[in-house]
Motif scaffolding. Structure first.
Motif, PDB file in Angstrom:
ATOM      1  N   TYR A 148       0.846  -1.281  -0.067  1.00  0.00           N
ATOM      2  CA  TYR A 148       0.009  -0.027  -0.102  1.00  0.00           C
ATOM      3  C   TYR A 148       1.083   1.140   0.017  1.00  0.00           C
ATOM      4  O   TYR A 148       1.908   1.192   0.713  1.00  0.00           O
ATOM      5  N   MET A 149       0.620   2.299  -0.924  1.00  0.00           N
ATOM      6  CA  MET A 149       1.368   3.514  -1.054  1.00  0.00           C
ATOM      7  C   MET A 149       0.726   4.559  -1.192  1.00  0.00           C
ATOM      8  O   MET A 149      -0.588   4.680  -1.762  1.00  0.00           O
ATOM      9  N   ASP A 150       1.012   5.716  -0.763  1.00  0.00           N
ATOM     10  CA  ASP A 150       0.638   7.098  -0.649  1.00  0.00           C
ATOM     11  C   ASP A 150       1.457   7.909  -1.491  1.00  0.00           C
ATOM     12  O   ASP A 150       2.637   8.006  -1.046  1.00  0.00           O
ATOM     13  N   PHE A 151       0.968   8.623  -2.613  1.00  0.00           N
ATOM     14  CA  PHE A 151       1.582   9.401  -3.340  1.00  0.00           C
ATOM     15  C   PHE A 151       1.311  10.830  -3.057  1.00  0.00           C
ATOM     16  O   PHE A 151       0.015  11.195  -3.287  1.00  0.00           O
ATOM     17  N   TYR A 152       2.318  11.553  -2.670  1.00  0.00           N
ATOM     18  CA  TYR A 152       2.089  13.050  -2.379  1.00  0.00           C
ATOM     19  C   TYR A 152       2.865  13.798  -3.584  1.00  0.00           C
ATOM     20  O   TYR A 152       3.994  13.949  -3.839  1.00  0.00           O
ATOM     21  N   VAL A 153       1.915  14.254  -4.444  1.00  0.00           N
ATOM     22  CA  VAL A 153       2.392  14.886  -5.595  1.00  0.00           C
ATOM     23  C   VAL A 153       2.661  16.621  -5.624  1.00  0.00           C
ATOM     24  O   VAL A 153       1.534  17.326  -5.194  1.00  0.00           O
ATOM     25  N   LEU A 154       3.705  17.142  -5.696  1.00  0.00           N
ATOM     26  CA  LEU A 154       3.806  18.498  -5.718  1.00  0.00           C
ATOM     27  C   LEU A 154       3.903  19.220  -6.804  1.00  0.00           C
ATOM     28  O   LEU A 154       5.118  18.586  -7.815  1.00  0.00           O
ATOM     29  N   TRP A 318       5.636   8.566  -0.499  1.00  0.00           N
ATOM     30  CA  TRP A 318       6.479   9.113  -1.607  1.00  0.00           C
ATOM     31  C   TRP A 318       5.959  10.432  -1.629  1.00  0.00           C
ATOM     32  O   TRP A 318       4.804  10.699  -1.911  1.00  0.00           O
ATOM     33  N   LEU A 319       7.013  11.162  -2.184  1.00  0.00           N
ATOM     34  CA  LEU A 319       6.874  12.579  -2.804  1.00  0.00           C
ATOM     35  C   LEU A 319       7.326  12.529  -4.184  1.00  0.00           C
ATOM     36  O   LEU A 319       8.372  12.179  -4.592  1.00  0.00           O
ATOM     37  N   PHE A 320       6.250  13.039  -5.095  1.00  0.00           N
ATOM     38  CA  PHE A 320       6.605  13.178  -6.450  1.00  0.00           C
ATOM     39  C   PHE A 320       6.640  14.782  -6.651  1.00  0.00           C
ATOM     40  O   PHE A 320       5.775  15.579  -6.359  1.00  0.00           O
ATOM     41  N   PHE A 321       7.821  15.264  -7.052  1.00  0.00           N
ATOM     42  CA  PHE A 321       8.029  16.860  -7.237  1.00  0.00           C
ATOM     43  C   PHE A 321       8.161  17.047  -8.940  1.00  0.00           C
ATOM     44  O   PHE A 321       9.161  16.485  -9.555  1.00  0.00           O
ATOM     45  N   VAL A 322       7.255  17.647  -9.346  1.00  0.00           N
ATOM     46  CA  VAL A 322       7.356  18.041 -10.669  1.00  0.00           C
ATOM     47  C   VAL A 322       7.644  19.537 -10.995  1.00  0.00           C
ATOM     48  O   VAL A 322       6.996  20.234 -10.565  1.00  0.00           O
ATOM     49  N   SER A 323       8.879  19.870 -11.688  1.00  0.00           N
ATOM     50  CA  SER A 323       9.289  21.435 -11.643  1.00  0.00           C
ATOM     51  C   SER A 323      10.358  21.695 -12.475  1.00  0.00           C
ATOM     52  O   SER A 323      10.897  20.615 -12.972  1.00  0.00           O
ATOM     53  N   ASP A 324      10.397  22.839 -13.113  1.00  0.00           N
ATOM     54  CA  ASP A 324      11.394  23.343 -13.647  1.00  0.00           C
ATOM     55  C   ASP A 324      12.639  23.656 -13.022  1.00  0.00           C
ATOM     56  O   ASP A 324      13.858  24.177 -13.509  1.00  0.00           O
ATOM     57  N   GLY A 325      12.662  23.659 -11.656  1.00  0.00           N
ATOM     58  CA  GLY A 325      13.612  23.739 -10.735  1.00  0.00           C
ATOM     59  C   GLY A 325      14.360  25.067 -10.648  1.00  0.00           C
ATOM     60  O   GLY A 325      15.310  25.310  -9.747  1.00  0.00           O
ATOM     61  N   VAL A 326      13.444  26.203 -11.097  1.00  0.00           N
ATOM     62  CA  VAL A 326      14.131  27.517 -10.545  1.00  0.00           C
ATOM     63  C   VAL A 326      13.315  28.068  -9.690  1.00  0.00           C
ATOM     64  O   VAL A 326      12.155  28.343  -9.856  1.00  0.00           O
ATOM     65  N   GLY A 361      13.000   8.461   5.581  1.00  0.00           N
ATOM     66  CA  GLY A 361      12.722   7.510   4.919  1.00  0.00           C
ATOM     67  C   GLY A 361      11.920   7.560   3.785  1.00  0.00           C
ATOM     68  O   GLY A 361      11.273   6.832   3.139  1.00  0.00           O
ATOM     69  N   ILE A 362      11.340   8.941   3.568  1.00  0.00           N
ATOM     70  CA  ILE A 362      10.543   9.265   2.614  1.00  0.00           C
ATOM     71  C   ILE A 362      11.257   9.207   1.087  1.00  0.00           C
ATOM     72  O   ILE A 362      12.312   9.672   0.995  1.00  0.00           O
ATOM     73  N   LYS A 363      10.546   8.367   0.239  1.00  0.00           N
ATOM     74  CA  LYS A 363      11.248   8.322  -1.066  1.00  0.00           C
ATOM     75  C   LYS A 363      10.680   9.564  -1.987  1.00  0.00           C
ATOM     76  O   LYS A 363       9.495   9.991  -1.795  1.00  0.00           O
ATOM     77  N   ILE A 364      11.475   9.965  -2.707  1.00  0.00           N
ATOM     78  CA  ILE A 364      11.503  11.229  -3.475  1.00  0.00           C
ATOM     79  C   ILE A 364      11.716  10.849  -4.840  1.00  0.00           C
ATOM     80  O   ILE A 364      12.802  10.427  -5.213  1.00  0.00           O
ATOM     81  N   ALA A 365      10.707  11.251  -5.804  1.00  0.00           N
ATOM     82  CA  ALA A 365      10.737  10.993  -7.225  1.00  0.00           C
ATOM     83  C   ALA A 365      10.707  12.519  -7.803  1.00  0.00           C
ATOM     84  O   ALA A 365       9.694  13.087  -7.508  1.00  0.00           O
ATOM     85  N   VAL A 366      11.589  12.731  -8.677  1.00  0.00           N
ATOM     86  CA  VAL A 366      11.662  14.046  -9.110  1.00  0.00           C
ATOM     87  C   VAL A 366      11.637  13.992 -10.662  1.00  0.00           C
ATOM     88  O   VAL A 366      12.390  13.470 -11.507  1.00  0.00           O
ATOM     89  N   LEU A 367      10.565  14.839 -11.204  1.00  0.00           N
ATOM     90  CA  LEU A 367      10.384  14.851 -12.725  1.00  0.00           C
ATOM     91  C   LEU A 367      10.902  16.395 -12.839  1.00  0.00           C
ATOM     92  O   LEU A 367      10.277  17.207 -12.692  1.00  0.00           O
ATOM     93  N   TYR A 368      12.042  16.837 -13.827  1.00  0.00           N
ATOM     94  CA  TYR A 368      12.732  17.930 -14.235  1.00  0.00           C
ATOM     95  C   TYR A 368      12.281  18.267 -15.515  1.00  0.00           C
ATOM     96  O   TYR A 368      12.755  17.600 -16.444  1.00  0.00           O
ATOM     97  N   THR A 369      11.441  19.074 -15.473  1.00  0.00           N
ATOM     98  CA  THR A 369      10.861  19.724 -16.693  1.00  0.00           C
ATOM     99  C   THR A 369      12.050  20.920 -17.275  1.00  0.00           C
ATOM    100  O   THR A 369      12.059  21.807 -16.853  1.00  0.00           O
ATOM    101  N   THR A 370      12.735  20.341 -18.131  1.00  0.00           N
ATOM    102  CA  THR A 370      14.178  21.116 -18.247  1.00  0.00           C
ATOM    103  C   THR A 370      13.550  22.615 -18.691  1.00  0.00           C
ATOM    104  O   THR A 370      12.467  23.070 -19.262  1.00  0.00           O
ATOM    105  N   TYR A 371      14.414  23.469 -17.835  1.00  0.00           N
ATOM    106  CA  TYR A 371      14.191  25.026 -17.926  1.00  0.00           C
ATOM    107  C   TYR A 371      14.761  25.264 -19.380  1.00  0.00           C
ATOM    108  O   TYR A 371      15.801  25.545 -19.600  1.00  0.00           O
ATOM    109  N   ALA A 399      16.197  14.010  -5.572  1.00  0.00           N
ATOM    110  CA  ALA A 399      15.459  12.756  -5.829  1.00  0.00           C
ATOM    111  C   ALA A 399      16.321  11.549  -5.094  1.00  0.00           C
ATOM    112  O   ALA A 399      17.615  11.485  -4.769  1.00  0.00           O
ATOM    113  N   SER A 400      15.669  10.489  -4.733  1.00  0.00           N
ATOM    114  CA  SER A 400      16.095   9.328  -4.126  1.00  0.00           C
ATOM    115  C   SER A 400      16.807   8.712  -5.089  1.00  0.00           C
ATOM    116  O   SER A 400      16.241   8.640  -6.420  1.00  0.00           O
ATOM    117  N   PRO A 401      17.989   7.859  -5.233  1.00  0.00           N
ATOM    118  CA  PRO A 401      18.691   7.140  -6.388  1.00  0.00           C
ATOM    119  C   PRO A 401      17.718   6.367  -6.888  1.00  0.00           C
ATOM    120  O   PRO A 401      16.997   5.478  -6.594  1.00  0.00           O
TER     121      PRO A 401
END
Length: 432
Positions: A148-154, A318-326, A361-371, A399-401
């Motif tokens: 069972y997994m909870d996904f927190y998407v920022l 899990w934390l999913f972070f979607v951003s251009d990083g600036v 212990g929170i896993k982080i997944a990062v999606l970098y939308t290229t600036y 991000a987590s490895p």
């Protein structure tokens, strides 16, 4: 002639006479031959009985680790396994002498070990003191529990996400604006008094010209993520999702709930439909300082509870972070780059909060939308371009490895977000 000579003569003749030897030898050998044949027959009966016994026990092991059983308790699984075994044995016209099934449940998996034996009546061997033979077998099985997994998407919905999704979109918007701006967030976006969309805003121009903005693609990709979650569930309510933005308006920045944590992916998807660029009261409001990553990430740390073990009562987080990083905010003392305009800071993401979350212990997944590089823009050339190539490295360190993607085209954002999700659930059994 002596009196004993006739008897010696008869004995000598008997010794030399070979007639009838075969019958005598056969009579002497018959008993062991019958014993051998009888043993072979009885052994074949035992072999067949063991094959049926093994098949019955294997079926019992599978019953304890099947889809339905894995949703119940160990006690229920043992009952199901025993019933399966007895039913199979009855079908084979056998009755077990003893059966033992042990089920051990851990947080992530179930192990089942079984043993059984059956007594087989002999047909021939009983004549030699062996009326029965006992045959035994053992078997085991294991299966993973659904995690069972909870996904927190920022989702970064700051003004920079008004950038055209592709180079073609950027060019289209530049050609449609008087100052060749590639951002749909610039100029007047909302009225400072009525908070209504202005017809001459670059946002509205982008809409009228059919320009796809980054926020449009990210919104669609996040909605698609809910469909992926639904299709990937092994059991109902296995996954829950919550979606947050940096704020609905630059005038009141702060972590904003777009969709509350829910196992109803259809509800989450519907709520995400309203995700859009944050509004700005007027052009140049607050010196364009509307991207507060530090505040949003710190708030996310407060939102995400303690890491769970993956059970139904304690889901993994899990934390999913979607951003251009600036980042673009007033960080006068902590900015990693030179500040301008009284403390305005434009810099890559500060990863301190990422490090703190991972330490919990929170896993982080990062999606970098290229600036994307913005041609014909002096501000970008002066303040962003010198360190633009460092943004991806910083985002990856958050991000987590193994859970980092960078995409620079609109068509890849949805695919990358789905790939991150699939990767997360595929490796869930390795996460404690």
């Amino acid at each position: 002639m002596s009196a004993g000579k006739p008897y010696l003569t008869l004995l000598s003749r008997f010794r030399r006479d070979e007639s009838g030897n075969i019958a005598v030898i056969f009579a002497i050998a018959l008993l062991p031959i019958l014993a051998f044949i009888g043993s072979a027959i009885d052994y074949s009966l035992a072999v067949r009985a063991k094959a049926k016994l093994s098949a019955s026990l294997d079926a019992a092991m599978l019953a304890a680790t099947g889809y339905t059983a894995m949703r119940g308790s160990a006690s229920d699984a043992k009952t199901a396994a025993t019933n399966m075994f007895n039913g199979q044995m009855a079908a084979h016209n056998l009755s077990a002498n003893a059966i033992n099934i042990t089920i051990t449940d851990s947080v992530s998996a179930r192990s089942v070990v079984g043993s059984a034996n059956v007594v087989v009546k002999t047909i021939f061997m009983y004549m030699f003191g062996y009326p029965t033979m006992t045959v035994a077998t053992s078997s085991s099985a294991s299966a993973s529990f659904p995690t069972y997994m909870d996904f927190y998407v920022l989702v970064d919905n700051s003004p920079s996400q008004g950038l055209g999704a592709t180079t073609a979109d950027m060019t289209k918007l530049q050609n449609a604006t008087s100052d060749k701006c590639a951002f749909a967030c610039h100029d007047v976006y909302t009225s400072s008094t009525k908070k209504t969309l202005q017809t001459n805003s670059y946002y509205q121009i982008a809409k009228n010209k059919g320009v796809t903005m980054r926020i449009d693609v990210v919104r669609s990709a996040t909605q698609s993520l809910t469909d992926t979650a639904t299709a990937s569930q092994v059991v109902s309510n296995q996954y829950r999702m919550a979606v947050y933005s940096l704020g609905s308006d630059c005038g009141s920045l702060g972590l904003t709930t777009v969709a509350s944590l829910s196992s109803s992916m259809s509800s989450v998807k519907s709520s995400v439909g309203s995700l859009d660029l944050m509004t700005i009261p007027y052009s140049g409001y607050n010196n364009d300082q509307c991207t507060d990553f530090d505040g949003a990430m710190s708030a996310m740390s407060g939102v995400i509870p303690t890491q769970g073990d993956g059970s139904s009562t304690s889901p993994q987080k899990w934390l999913f972070f979607v951003s251009d990083g600036v980042a673009d905010y007033n960080y006068p003392t902590t900015c990693s780059k030179t500040t301008v305009s009284g403390g305005r800071c434009q810099e890559p993401l500060n990863t301190a909060t990422c490090t703190a979350l991972k330490a919990r212990g929170i896993k982080i997944a990062v999606l970098y939308t290229t600036y994307l590089a913005i041609t014909n823009n002096s501000w970008y050339t002066t303040y962003i371009a010198p360190w633009r190539n460092d943004i991806g490295t910083v985002m990856k360190s958050c991000a987590s490895p193994g859970y980092y993607y960078e995409v620079d085209s609109s068509g890849s954002i949805g695919a990358a977000l789905t790939a991150l999700f699939q990767q997360a659930i595929a490796s869930a059994h390795l996460t404690k």
